[in-house]
Design a protein around this motif. Structure first.
Motif, short mmCIF file in Angstrom:
data_model
loop_
_atom_site.label_atom_id
_atom_site.label_comp_id
_atom_site.label_asym_id
_atom_site.label_seq_id
_atom_site.Cartn_x
_atom_site.Cartn_y
_atom_site.Cartn_z
N GLU A 615 0.83 -1.11 0.08
CA GLU A 615 -0.06 -0.15 -0.26
C GLU A 615 0.90 1.11 -0.18
O GLU A 615 0.95 1.91 0.79
N LEU A 617 1.02 4.57 -1.92
CA LEU A 617 0.37 5.80 -2.69
C LEU A 617 0.73 7.08 -2.65
O LEU A 617 0.36 7.85 -3.43
N VAL A 695 -5.83 -0.61 -4.32
CA VAL A 695 -4.20 -0.64 -4.06
C VAL A 695 -3.49 -1.57 -5.11
O VAL A 695 -2.49 -1.25 -5.58
N ALA A 699 -1.33 1.24 -6.62
CA ALA A 699 -0.27 1.48 -5.93
C ALA A 699 1.00 1.43 -6.69
O ALA A 699 0.98 0.89 -7.79
#
Length: 765
Positions: A615, A617, A695, A699
Motif C-alpha cells: 500500500e 500511494l 491498491v 499503488a
C-alpha cells in the motif's frame, strides 16, 4: 583591421595599471573569486583573462557548489572492481573513460565500446525554446564525437510546467521542434526520454539531452594537448556573437520572477554543419591524424584551450586573430566567451597537418591552425601580436573555487512526510475504479506522448530495435552478431521531494528495471542532476542526499557512474523546481532479435505480475492527479529485489512474450499501455495480490513488472522466479478487445485509447 594598441588590454598593460575597474560582478564572479584570480596572476587580469576565468569558474563549468558531493562518484568507480560478464563469460561494463572526460565510455564486449552521457540545456531553452533545445542536442552529440565514437541515437528527458499554462504552450512546441529538428537533420534516431508536467517547472523547463555513440576500443580519443610543437587546429563553423556568456550569465544564476531577456546568451545551431563535422571528424580519426581533441561547447574557446593544455604537456600558444569569425567586430573577450556551435579543436602533429587539412577540405569544413603546444606550463594567447592572455591553464580549467555550501534538512520535511496519502478519499466501487483509470491514463504525465515523439525520427539508420513508447530504447550495434545496447532515463521529482535520498535511488531503480524488461543487462549510469539554487540550504540538502543515495544504490547494484551533468539555479524567484536527479542506465543485450517487447503479443497468454504490491500511494500519480496532493514517504526501495527481478527478466528472454515495468500509475497503467500498444485486451483478477482492488491497481510499489507467457511455458517461468526469489502471481490471460478487471469493471480498448491519446492534441493543437 587590428585595434589601436592603446585600446587593447594587454598583459603588459594589466601589470602597469593594477587599479583599473573591471566588470567582474557583471560576469558572474564574486568579490573573493576576483581577488583569487589576482593572486594567481600576481596582477589584475586582462579583459580577455577575466572573460576566461568568469566562464570557466561559473557554476555550469566548474561545479564549484557540487564538486564536494560529486567526488563520491569517482570513488564509486574504484569500489566497483568486479567486472560484469555476458552470457558467454566475456567481461563487459568495464569503464574505458569515466568522470572528467567529455563522456563516459563503456566496454560492451566483442571489441565494441559505447560512449554515452546526458547533459542539460535548461535556461537557454526557456529563453529561446527552439535554439536552446536544438543546441542542447548538438552539444551532447559533439561530446560523444570527441571520444572517438559515431553517434547512433539520442534521448530527451523533458520537464514542463502545467499543460494548461500559457508559458508551457510557448516553450513546449519550440523545445520539441528544436530537439526533433536538430536530431532529424543529423539522421539520429530519438529512442527514449520523458515528458513530465509539474507546476514547479513553470518558468524553468528542463531540457536534458542524451546521446549514445559506438566505437571500437582502439578508436578511443581523449582531450589532451601533448607533444611540444604539435599544432592546434580550430575547425568547423565560424565564431559569432551567439552564446556569449551562456554558461556564466545564463546557466549559472536564478531567473527573476518575470523571466530573463537574454537571447544573445543562447547559441544558434546549424545541424547540417554538425553533420559535416561528424563525418569529417570520424574520417580524421580513421586517418590517424588526431593526437588530441576537444569539442567547443559551454565556454567555447576558453574551455577548449585551457582543458586541452592542462590535460597535456601544460603549455599552449594561440593567435586569436586567426580564428575565423562571422562578425569581424568581436573583441578578444567576446571571441573567447562565444559559444557558437559546431566547432572542434584538435591537436595535430606537424607531419599530419596537410592530411588533416585535406580531409577537412573534402568535407567543406573550414580549418585553421591557431597555435601550437609548448612546454611552458602557460596558456599564452595573442591578438594581432599583443599578448592578451598569459595564465597557468589548470587554474582556469580545474582549480576554480570549491564551495562547501551550508545545507540542512529543511524544517518542513517532517511535516511533508507526515502528510501521507492514507487519508485521501479512495474509489470504492467498480464504477469509481473505472473512472479513476480513465482519468489517470488521460493525465498529462501518463497520456500518450505521440504528439511529441511523432516529431522525431525514431527509426532512421535502420538499427532502432525499441523506441517510445517501449519501456526502453534499444539500438543494434553490430549487424552480424546483433549485439545491441539499451537505454532508459527516469526520475520522479515528487518522490525526490518527499525523500531525496530515496528519490534518486528510485530514479535509478526505474531506469534499471526498464532496461531489464527489454532483456538487456544494466551495466552503467550517467546522470543529469537538476536542482534549485545552491545558495539555499534546503536545496543543497536535497542535492547532497540525492548524490549520496545514487552512489549507495550504484554500489549495491554494482554499476558505475561514468559521467553526467549538474544543473543548478533551476528556480524562478523563490520557487525551486522539484529536485530532479535524472538517471540514465545503459544496458547490453547480446542479440537484439531476442529482445522482449513491452506490449501484449498474442491472445491466450498468461498474465503474471512479478514482485509484491504494497500500500504505497504517497507521491503517486493517483494522489497527484486526483487530489493534487504531495506528502508522505515514497515507495520503499529494495535494491536486492530490483537486482533479482532484472536477472530473472534476462533469463526469461525467449520464454516470456512481453514485459512491462510497473511504476507511475501502477498495475492499471502497465496493463493499459501493454494492451493499447497491441490492440489485445486482457482479463485479470486481483484476488491473488493480497491487496484490495484499488491498491492492487494503483499503488506504485517498486521491483515489479507484468509479463505474459504462453500457457505451456508458465511452469518454466514460475521455476525461474523461484530460483531468483521473485514473487510471481498469475493474474489473468490476454485476449479480447477490452481491459477487464473481474468483479470490478471492464473498459473497451477503444474507449481507453481515446482517453489516452486525446490529451496533448487537445491542449496543443
Amino acid at each position: 583591421m587590428a585595434p589601436s594598441r592603446s585600446a587593447l588590454d594587454t598583459v603588459a598593460l594589466a601589470a602597469s595599471d593594477p587599479d583599473r575597474q573591471q566588470p567582474w560582478a557583471e560576469l558572474g564572479l564574486k568579490a573573493d573569486e576576483y581577488e583569487r584570480i589576482r593572486e594567481i596572476l600576481g596582477r589584475r587580469p586582462t579583459g580577455a583573462e577575466l572573460a576566461m576565468y568568469s566562464v570557466m569558474w561559473s557554476e555550469h563549468c566548474s561545479y564549484k557548489s557540487s564538486k564536494v558531493h560529486l567526488r563520491q562518484f569517482g570513488e564509486l568507480a574504484q569500489e566497483i572492481r568486479e567486472l560484469q560478464t555476458n552470457s558467454a563469460g566475456e567481461p563487459i561494463g568495464r569503464v574505458l573513460a569515466g568522470i572528467g572526460e567529455n563522456a563516459g565510455v563503456i566496454d560492451i564486449g566483442q571489441g565494441y565500446a559505447v560512449s554515452f552521457k546526458v547533459e542539460s540545456h535548461n535556461h537557454p531553452s526557456y529563453v529561446e525554446p527552439y535554439q536552446g533545445a536544438a543546441t542542447g542536442v548538438g552539444g551532447i552529440v559533439r561530446d560523444i564525437i570527441a571520444m572517438g565514437a559515431r553517434p547512433v541515437a539520442v534521448v530527451d528527458p523533458l520537464r514542463f510546467g502545467p499543460l494548461d499554462a500559457d508559458d508551457t504552450h510557448r516553450v513546449l512546441p519550440g523545445i520539441v521542434a528544436g530537439v526533433g529538428g536538430y536530431g532529424n537533420c543529423l539522421g539520429l534516431p530519438n529512442i527514449g526520454g520523458e515528458a513530465v508536467f509539474d507546476a514547479t517547472y513553470l518558468g524553468n523547463p528542463l531540457v536534458n539531452a542524451g546521446c549514445i555513440g559506438v566505437l571500437r576500443h582502439e578508436d578511443l580519443h581523449l582531450a589532451k594537448a601533448s607533444g611540444v610543437g604539435n599544432q592546434v587546429v580550430l575547425y568547423g563553423a565560424r565564431t559569432g556573437g551567439d552564446g556569449i556568456g551562456g554558461v556564466s550569465v545564463l546557466a549559472s544564476e536564478t531567473f527573476d520572477a518575470d523571466g530573463p531577456a537574454k537571447r544573445p546568451s543562447v547559441q544558434v545551431g546549424d545541424p547540417f554543419m554538425e553533420k559535416l563535422l561528424i563525418e569529417c571528424t570520424l574520417e580524421l580519426y580513421r586517418a590517424g591524424v588526431v593526437a588530441g581533441i576537444q569539442d567547443l561547447g559551454g565556454a567555447g574557446l576558453s574551455c577548449a584551450t585551457t582543458e586541452l593544455a592542462s590535460a597535456g604537456d601544460g603549455g599552449m600558444r594561440c593567435e586569436l586573430d586567426r580564428v575565423p569569425l562571422r562578425d569581424s567586430t568581436l573583441s578578444p573577450e567576446e571571441i573567447l566567451m562565444s559559444e557558437s556551435q559546431e566547432r572542434m579543436m584538435a591537436v595535430v602533429e606537424p607531419a599530419d597537418i596537410d592530411a588533416f587539412m585535406a580531409i577537412c577540405a573534402k568535407w567543406d569544413v573550414e580549418a585553421v591552425v591557431i597555435g601550437e603546444v609548448t612546454d611552458s606550463g602557460r596558456l599564452e594567447i595573442t591578438w594581432h601580436g599583443e599578448v592578451v592572455v598569459d595564465v597557468p591553464p589548470r587554474t582556469v580549467a580545474h582549480d576554480g573555487p570549491v564551495y562547501e555550501r551550508p545545507y540542512a534538512r529543511p524544517d518542513w520535511q517532517d511535516a511533508l512526510q507526515a502528510d501521507g496519502a492514507e487519508a485521501l478519499a479512495r474509489p470504492a466501487t467498480g464504477d469509481e475504479l473505472r473512472a479513476t483509470l480513465l482519468q489517470l491514463v488521460a493525465s498529462p504525465n501518463l497520456c500518450d506522448k505521440s504528439w511529441i515523439t511523432d516529431q522525431y525520427d525514431r527509426y532512421v539508420q535502420g538499427n532502432t530495435v525499441l523506441a517510445q513508447p517501449a519501456d526502453s530504447g534499444m539500438i543494434r550495434v553490430d549487424e552480424e552478431t546483433n549485439l545491441g545496447v539499451s537505454i532508459s532515463t527516469d526520475c520522479n521529482g515528487r518522490f525526490a521531494k518527499l525523500d531525496p535520498y530515496a528519490g534518486a535511488q528510485l530514479a535509478l531503480a526505474e531506469s534499471y528495471r526498464n532496461v531489464a524488461t527489454g532483456g538487456a543487462q544494466p551495466v552503467a549510469v550517467s546522470d543529469c542532476l537538476n536542482f534549485g539554487s545552491p545558495e539555499d540550504p534546503d536545496v543543497m540538502w536535497q542535492f547532497a542526499e540525492a548524490c549520496r543515495g545514487l552512489k549507495d544504490a550504484c554500489l549495491e547494484l554494482g554499476i558505475p557512474v561514468t559521467g553526467g551533468n549538474v544543473s543548478l539555479y533551476n528556480q524562478t524567484g523563490e520557487t525551486a523546481i522539484l529536485p530532479t536527479p535524472v538517471v540514465a542506465v545503459l544496458g547490453v543485450i547480446q542479440d537484439v532479435t531476442r529482445r522482449t517487447p513491452s506490449s501484449f503479443q498474442a491472445a491466450g497468454d498468461v498474465v503474471v505480475q512479478l514482485g509484491t504490491t504494497h500500500e504505497e500511494l504517497s507521491g503517486s500519480e493517483w494522489a497527484h492527479v486526483v487530489h493534487g496532493h504531495l506528502g508522505g514517504r515514497p515507495p520503499a526501495v529494495n535494491l536486492a529485489n530490483e537486482h533479482n527481478l532484472a536477472a530473472l527478466l534476462q533469463e526469461l528472454v525467449g520464454t516470456i512474450t512481453s514485459a512491462h515495468d510497473l511504476s507511475d500509475g501502477g498495475l492499471a497503467q502497465g496493463l493499459a499501455e501493454a494492451a493499447m500498444a497491441s490492440g489485445i485486451g486482457a482479463i485479470v483478477g486481483l484476488d491473488n495480490l493480497d491487496q484490495d482492488a484499488f491498491v492492487g491497481l494503483f499503488a506504485e510499489s517498486t521491483a515489479r513488472a507484468v509479463v505474459t507467457v504462453p500457457a505451456d511455458a508458465l511452469e518454466d517461468l514460475m521455476a525461474a522466479a523461484s530460483r531468483h526469489a521473485v514473487p510471481a502471481t498469475v493474474i489473468g490471460t490476454t485476449g479480447g478487445d477490452a481491459l477487464v478487471v473481474e468483479g470490478q469493471f471492464d473498459v473497451p480498448l477503444t474507449e481507453l485509447r481515446d482517453a489516452w491519446t486525446a490529451t496533448l492534441p487537445a491542449a496543443l493543437g
